[in-house]
Scaffold this motif. Structure first.
Motif, PDB file in Angstrom:
ATOM      1  N   GLU A 114       0.810  -1.230   0.000  1.00 17.94           N
ATOM      2  CA  GLU A 114       0.000   0.000   0.000  1.00 17.94           C
ATOM      3  C   GLU A 114       0.840   1.276   0.000  1.00 17.94           C
ATOM      4  O   GLU A 114       0.324   2.368  -0.129  1.00 17.94           O
ATOM      5  N   ARG A 115       2.160   1.147   0.218  1.00 17.05           N
ATOM      6  CA  ARG A 115       3.009   2.349   0.233  1.00 17.05           C
ATOM      7  C   ARG A 115       3.250   2.864  -1.184  1.00 17.05           C
ATOM      8  O   ARG A 115       3.533   2.110  -2.091  1.00 17.05           O
ATOM      9  N   TRP A 116       3.106   4.144  -1.370  1.00 17.58           N
ATOM     10  CA  TRP A 116       3.527   4.769  -2.628  1.00 17.58           C
ATOM     11  C   TRP A 116       3.832   6.230  -2.341  1.00 17.58           C
ATOM     12  O   TRP A 116       3.600   6.712  -1.232  1.00 17.58           O
ATOM     13  N   SER A 117       4.368   6.908  -3.327  1.00 21.17           N
ATOM     14  CA  SER A 117       4.874   8.269  -3.114  1.00 21.17           C
ATOM     15  C   SER A 117       4.011   9.283  -3.857  1.00 21.17           C
ATOM     16  O   SER A 117       4.294   9.609  -5.016  1.00 21.17           O
ATOM     17  N   PRO A 118       2.976   9.796  -3.216  1.00 20.70           N
ATOM     18  CA  PRO A 118       2.096  10.736  -3.905  1.00 20.70           C
ATOM     19  C   PRO A 118       2.653  12.158  -3.919  1.00 20.70           C
ATOM     20  O   PRO A 118       3.540  12.495  -3.130  1.00 20.70           O
TER      21      PRO A 118
ATOM     22  N   GLY B 153      11.121  22.062  -7.863  1.00 18.73           N
ATOM     23  CA  GLY B 153      10.196  21.036  -8.377  1.00 18.73           C
ATOM     24  C   GLY B 153       9.557  20.208  -7.278  1.00 18.73           C
ATOM     25  O   GLY B 153       8.457  19.663  -7.463  1.00 18.73           O
ATOM     26  N   ASN B 154      10.215  20.113  -6.152  1.00 17.03           N
ATOM     27  CA  ASN B 154       9.619  19.399  -5.015  1.00 17.03           C
ATOM     28  C   ASN B 154       8.783  20.326  -4.135  1.00 17.03           C
ATOM     29  O   ASN B 154       7.778  19.907  -3.543  1.00 17.03           O
ATOM     30  N   GLN B 155       9.189  21.599  -4.064  1.00 15.38           N
ATOM     31  CA  GLN B 155       8.416  22.552  -3.248  1.00 15.38           C
ATOM     32  C   GLN B 155       6.973  22.650  -3.726  1.00 15.38           C
ATOM     33  O   GLN B 155       6.048  22.807  -2.925  1.00 15.38           O
ATOM     34  N   VAL B 156       6.794  22.545  -5.049  1.00 12.54           N
ATOM     35  CA  VAL B 156       5.472  22.730  -5.667  1.00 12.54           C
ATOM     36  C   VAL B 156       4.398  21.869  -5.004  1.00 12.54           C
ATOM     37  O   VAL B 156       3.269  22.298  -4.800  1.00 12.54           O
ATOM     38  N   TRP B 157       4.764  20.634  -4.678  1.00 16.81           N
ATOM     39  CA  TRP B 157       3.774  19.736  -4.068  1.00 16.81           C
ATOM     40  C   TRP B 157       4.015  19.509  -2.571  1.00 16.81           C
ATOM     41  O   TRP B 157       3.083  19.328  -1.800  1.00 16.81           O
ATOM     42  N   ALA B 158       5.304  19.556  -2.171  1.00 14.04           N
ATOM     43  CA  ALA B 158       5.613  19.268  -0.763  1.00 14.04           C
ATOM     44  C   ALA B 158       5.066  20.361   0.167  1.00 14.04           C
ATOM     45  O   ALA B 158       4.897  20.134   1.367  1.00 14.04           O
TER      46      ALA B 158
ATOM     47  N   VAL C  51       3.962   8.943   2.474  1.00 12.25           N
ATOM     48  CA  VAL C  51       5.326   9.467   2.601  1.00 12.25           C
ATOM     49  C   VAL C  51       5.912   9.616   1.204  1.00 12.25           C
ATOM     50  O   VAL C  51       5.783   8.710   0.387  1.00 12.25           O
ATOM     51  N   HIS C  52       6.550  10.742   0.936  1.00 11.37           N
ATOM     52  CA  HIS C  52       7.252  10.920  -0.343  1.00 11.37           C
ATOM     53  C   HIS C  52       8.668  11.396  -0.038  1.00 11.37           C
ATOM     54  O   HIS C  52       8.860  12.485   0.495  1.00 11.37           O
ATOM     55  N   GLN C  53       9.631  10.564  -0.385  1.00  5.83           N
ATOM     56  CA  GLN C  53      11.041  10.900  -0.146  1.00  5.83           C
ATOM     57  C   GLN C  53      11.592  11.730  -1.304  1.00  5.83           C
ATOM     58  O   GLN C  53      11.137  11.596  -2.429  1.00  5.83           O
ATOM     59  N   MET C  54      12.590  12.534  -0.994  1.00  2.46           N
ATOM     60  CA  MET C  54      13.155  13.434  -2.009  1.00  2.46           C
ATOM     61  C   MET C  54      14.668  13.486  -1.926  1.00  2.46           C
ATOM     62  O   MET C  54      15.224  13.845  -0.885  1.00  2.46           O
ATOM     63  N   GLY C  55      15.296  13.176  -3.072  1.00  2.00           N
ATOM     64  CA  GLY C  55      16.723  13.451  -3.182  1.00  2.00           C
ATOM     65  C   GLY C  55      16.945  14.916  -3.535  1.00  2.00           C
ATOM     66  O   GLY C  55      18.034  15.463  -3.330  1.00  2.00           O
ATOM     67  N   GLY C  56      15.906  15.556  -4.055  1.00  3.56           N
ATOM     68  CA  GLY C  56      15.987  16.947  -4.484  1.00  3.56           C
ATOM     69  C   GLY C  56      15.912  17.910  -3.310  1.00  3.56           C
ATOM     70  O   GLY C  56      14.873  18.535  -3.053  1.00  3.56           O
ATOM     71  N   VAL C  57      17.014  17.988  -2.585  1.00  2.00           N
ATOM     72  CA  VAL C  57      17.128  18.916  -1.457  1.00  2.00           C
ATOM     73  C   VAL C  57      18.368  19.787  -1.677  1.00  2.00           C
ATOM     74  O   VAL C  57      19.192  19.500  -2.546  1.00  2.00           O
TER      75      VAL C  57
ATOM     76  N   VAL D  70      21.001  14.175   3.676  1.00  2.00           N
ATOM     77  CA  VAL D  70      20.892  13.186   2.591  1.00  2.00           C
ATOM     78  C   VAL D  70      19.622  13.390   1.760  1.00  2.00           C
ATOM     79  O   VAL D  70      19.690  13.529   0.547  1.00  2.00           O
ATOM     80  N   THR D  71      18.473  13.385   2.394  1.00  2.00           N
ATOM     81  CA  THR D  71      17.202  13.483   1.652  1.00  2.00           C
ATOM     82  C   THR D  71      16.202  14.348   2.412  1.00  2.00           C
ATOM     83  O   THR D  71      16.412  14.694   3.582  1.00  2.00           O
ATOM     84  N   GLY D  72      15.104  14.627   1.735  1.00  2.00           N
ATOM     85  CA  GLY D  72      13.949  15.233   2.383  1.00  2.00           C
ATOM     86  C   GLY D  72      12.809  14.225   2.383  1.00  2.00           C
ATOM     87  O   GLY D  72      12.801  13.265   1.593  1.00  2.00           O
TER      88      GLY D  72
ATOM     89  N   ASN E 239      -1.769  13.931 -12.972  1.00  2.00           N
ATOM     90  CA  ASN E 239      -1.256  12.860 -13.831  1.00  2.00           C
ATOM     91  C   ASN E 239      -0.232  12.008 -13.095  1.00  2.00           C
ATOM     92  O   ASN E 239      -0.199  10.792 -13.239  1.00  2.00           O
ATOM     93  N   ARG E 240       0.604  12.669 -12.300  1.00  2.00           N
ATOM     94  CA  ARG E 240       1.616  11.903 -11.559  1.00  2.00           C
ATOM     95  C   ARG E 240       0.961  10.947 -10.576  1.00  2.00           C
ATOM     96  O   ARG E 240       1.402   9.810 -10.412  1.00  2.00           O
ATOM     97  N   ASP E 241      -0.092  11.410  -9.907  1.00  2.00           N
ATOM     98  CA  ASP E 241      -0.724  10.551  -8.895  1.00  2.00           C
ATOM     99  C   ASP E 241      -1.681   9.526  -9.487  1.00  2.00           C
ATOM    100  O   ASP E 241      -2.167   8.654  -8.762  1.00  2.00           O
TER     101      ASP E 241
ATOM    102  N   PRO F 231       0.193   4.772 -13.935  1.00  2.00           N
ATOM    103  CA  PRO F 231       0.466   3.422 -13.428  1.00  2.00           C
ATOM    104  C   PRO F 231       1.836   3.344 -12.747  1.00  2.00           C
ATOM    105  O   PRO F 231       2.758   4.073 -13.127  1.00  2.00           O
ATOM    106  N   ARG F 232       1.949   2.498 -11.772  1.00  2.00           N
ATOM    107  CA  ARG F 232       3.233   2.273 -11.093  1.00  2.00           C
ATOM    108  C   ARG F 232       3.944   1.108 -11.775  1.00  2.00           C
ATOM    109  O   ARG F 232       3.293   0.182 -12.242  1.00  2.00           O
ATOM    110  N   SER F 233       5.257   1.148 -11.816  1.00  2.00           N
ATOM    111  CA  SER F 233       5.961   0.056 -12.489  1.00  2.00           C
ATOM    112  C   SER F 233       7.206  -0.356 -11.710  1.00  2.00           C
ATOM    113  O   SER F 233       7.748   0.429 -10.920  1.00  2.00           O
ATOM    114  N   ARG F 234       7.638  -1.570 -11.939  1.00  2.00           N
ATOM    115  CA  ARG F 234       8.865  -2.095 -11.350  1.00  2.00           C
ATOM    116  C   ARG F 234       9.539  -3.027 -12.345  1.00  2.00           C
ATOM    117  O   ARG F 234       8.870  -3.612 -13.203  1.00  2.00           O
ATOM    118  N   ARG F 235      10.865  -3.161 -12.228  1.00  2.00           N
ATOM    119  CA  ARG F 235      11.569  -4.175 -13.000  1.00  2.00           C
ATOM    120  C   ARG F 235      11.042  -5.546 -12.574  1.00  2.00           C
ATOM    121  O   ARG F 235      10.596  -5.722 -11.438  1.00  2.00           O
TER     122      ARG F 235
END
Ligand SMILES: Cc1cc2nc3c(=O)[nH]c(=O)nc-3n(C[C@H](O)[C@H](O)[C@H](O)COP(=O)(O)O)c2cc1C
Length: 204
Positions: free
Chosen positions: A17-21, A76-81, A128-134, A152-154, A172-174, A177-181
């Motif tokens: 159920e975890r995802w990054s909205p 780009g992260n401030q816009v939604w965070a 929870v949405h993690q961010m390398g963009g800090v 390290v991250t936000g 559109n981002r939320d 579809p989610r994908s994985r290898r």
């Protein structure tokens, strides 16, 4: 809304159920819930039990602190965070307290701690949405992060908002579809890139 992972075999709900909205509802999160999230992080394993993770927290209820931490994220992260219930900056102590030598596992350990935080948050119906963009240099200056630590991250955490209320790009981002290898591209047997086949494994 859920964007539950489509898994090849069933996995635990707190993982599926975890995802990054990017859609957060601007609600507040109380101190006891925040404490539980960091308590979960605190009990992660770490090399030599060093516990190198450190967290700076800014709940939405403290408007000034929240705005200050928001300024440490890339635009780009401030816009939604900006709609999250709390912002977090993660950091690590880069050397071992026991002998002053570099702790090469510190970032690995931090990731485990944040994994725990994600699981606890998901179990509580939070996202929870993690961010390398800090902006680590700015954060170092603002929060007085010492030379022996690294930002390290936000993390943005909070509650989901219905994506229909979001601007097009975020909606559109939320809703995409989610994908994985594939598992066989990640798990090898015998030699590198020889994808393991679990098909013949005994059922547990
Ligand atoms: C270390 C790390 C850094 C990330 N940095 C960003 C970021 O700066 N901005 C962003 O929108 N998402 C960021 N993400 C979120 C990932 O894009 C997301 O986890 C990935 O696309 C998988 O989606 P899911 O978490 O919904 O399964 C980051 C995730 C991690 C773990």
């Amino acid at each position: 809304m859920t964007r539950r992972a489509s898994t090849s075999v069933p996995i635990h709900d707190v993982l599926a159920e975890r995802w990054s909205p990017v859609g957060f509802d601007r609600s507040l999160i109380g101190p006891s819930t925040l404490a539980a999230l960091f308590e979960a992080a605190r009990w992660a394993p770490s090399a030599f039990n060093e516990q190198p993770w450190r967290f700076l927290v800014a709940p939405r209820s403290d408007g000034e602190a929240f705005a200050t931490m928001l300024s440490c994220l890339v635009e780009g992260n401030q816009v939604w965070a900006k709609n999250a219930s709390a912002l977090v900056l993660t950091a690590v102590a880069t050397t071992f307290a026991r002998n002053g030598k570099p702790n090469t596992s510190a970032r690995y350990d931090l990731g485990l701690a944040v994994g725990n935080l994600c699981a606890e948050a998901t179990a509580r119906g939070l996202v929870v949405h993690q961010m390398g963009g800090v902006l680590p240099d700015l954060a170092r200056e603002i929060y007085g992060v010492p030379a022996a630590a690294e930002v390290v991250t936000g993390i943005a955490l909070g509650r989901l908002v219905d994506p229909v209320s979001l601007p097009d790009e975020l909606r559109n981002r939320d809703m995409s579809p989610r994908s994985r290898r594939a598992l066989a591209d990640l798990v090898f047997s015998g030699c590198w890139e020889n994808g393991h086949s679990f098909a013949a494994a005994d059922p547990v």
